[in-house]
Write an enzyme that holds these catalytic residues in place. Structure first.
Site, short mmCIF file in Angstrom:
data_model
loop_
_atom_site.label_atom_id
_atom_site.label_comp_id
_atom_site.label_asym_id
_atom_site.label_seq_id
_atom_site.Cartn_x
_atom_site.Cartn_y
_atom_site.Cartn_z
N LYS A 26 0.85 -1.19 0.00
CA LYS A 26 0.00 0.00 0.00
C LYS A 26 0.89 1.24 0.00
O LYS A 26 1.77 1.38 0.86
CB LYS A 26 -0.86 -0.03 1.27
CG LYS A 26 -2.21 0.61 1.15
CD LYS A 26 -2.98 0.31 2.44
CE LYS A 26 -4.31 0.98 2.47
NZ LYS A 26 -4.92 0.87 3.80
C1 E4P Z 1 -8.32 1.95 3.80
O1 E4P Z 1 -7.52 1.20 3.31
C2 E4P Z 1 -8.15 2.62 5.09
O2 E4P Z 1 -7.41 1.77 5.92
C3 E4P Z 1 -9.42 2.92 5.80
O3 E4P Z 1 -10.56 2.52 5.03
C4 E4P Z 1 -9.53 4.29 6.34
O4 E4P Z 1 -10.76 4.43 6.99
P1 E4P Z 1 -11.06 5.64 7.99
O5 E4P Z 1 -11.19 6.90 7.19
O6 E4P Z 1 -12.36 5.27 8.66
O7 E4P Z 1 -9.91 5.69 8.95
#
Ligand code: E4P
Length: 217
Positions: free
Chosen positions: A83
């Site tokens: 990522k």
């Molecule tokens: C995605 O890969 C992120 O880890 C996640 O969906 C972020 O979510 P949040 O905005 O609720 O922290």
């Protein structure tokens, strides 16, 4: 629509996995912090039973360092999706790692143009953050729709991984809009089973059943 679970909580992933609800997992530095675990250790434990892509996020900011971190994370298991943030350095990293045949999830996407760049850099997944756009009174779902249209216009193979999914309505709307994947916390996925009329109906059936005086077993 594939379901990824947005957590590094191994027990929560296992529970959903046993029900066939886990097509993959996403983590990020905040979720690793929340787990209290070492990133390599916990990611390895997740990859040992989750067959689908498991996203592990780099934390360097310069492409050269991101690439090195990405390669190290990818060594954990063949199903790691590295990522990377949607920055210029993140896009360079995406191009290099995807060129090496690794899965790359480009995260922190907040615009259709960013998603277009990620697709051109060879991303396996693009992660538009719905909830965080809604938080600032923008329309997260509109972004999913825009990216869907753009990717379909040009037949980009990058999968739309709807992220920052906070509600069951987000989940439903992502499916309606044709997101390839959504990632949501375990609690959101579990609450998709809830309906007030299911609860009421069950309550009534239980009352009536008690009056029959019968037993099935
Ligand atoms: C995605 O890969 C992120 O880890 C996640 O969906 C972020 O979510 P949040 O905005 O609720 O922290």
């Amino acid at each position: 629509m594939k379901f990824f679970v947005d957590t590094a909580d191994v027990q929560a992933i296992r529970e959903l996995h046993d029900l066939g609800m886990v097509d993959g997992v996403t983590t990020n530095p905040s979720l690793i912090l929340k787990s209290g675990r070492d990133i390599i250790e916990v990611t390895r434990e997740i990859c040992a039973f989750v067959e689908g892509p498991v996203s592990a996020e780099v934390v360097a900011l310069k492409a050269e360092d991101m690439i090195a971190e990405g390669r190290k994370l990818a060594e954990i298991a063949p199903n790691i999706a590295v990522k990377v943030p949607l920055t210029w350095d993140g896009l360079k990293t995406c191009k290099v790692l995807s060129g090496e045949g690794r899965m790359v999830n480009v995260t922190l996407c907040f615009s259709a143009n960013q998603a277009l760049l990620a697709a051109k850099a060879g991303a396996t997944f693009i992660s538009p953050f719905i909830g965080r756009l809604d938080d600032i009174n923008l329309d997260g779902l509109e972004l999913i729709q825009d990216i869907r249209t753009i990717y379909d216009n040009y037949d980009f193979k990058t999968q739309i991984l709807a992220a920052s999914v906070r509600t069951v309505n987000h989940a439903k709307d992502c499916a309606l809009l044709g997101a390839d994947v959504m990632t949501a916390p375990p609690a959101v996925i579990k609450s998709m089973a809830n309906h007030i009329l299911t609860d009421k109906g069950l309550e009534q059936f239980m009352k009536d059943w008690a009056q029959t005086g019968q037993k099935i077993l």
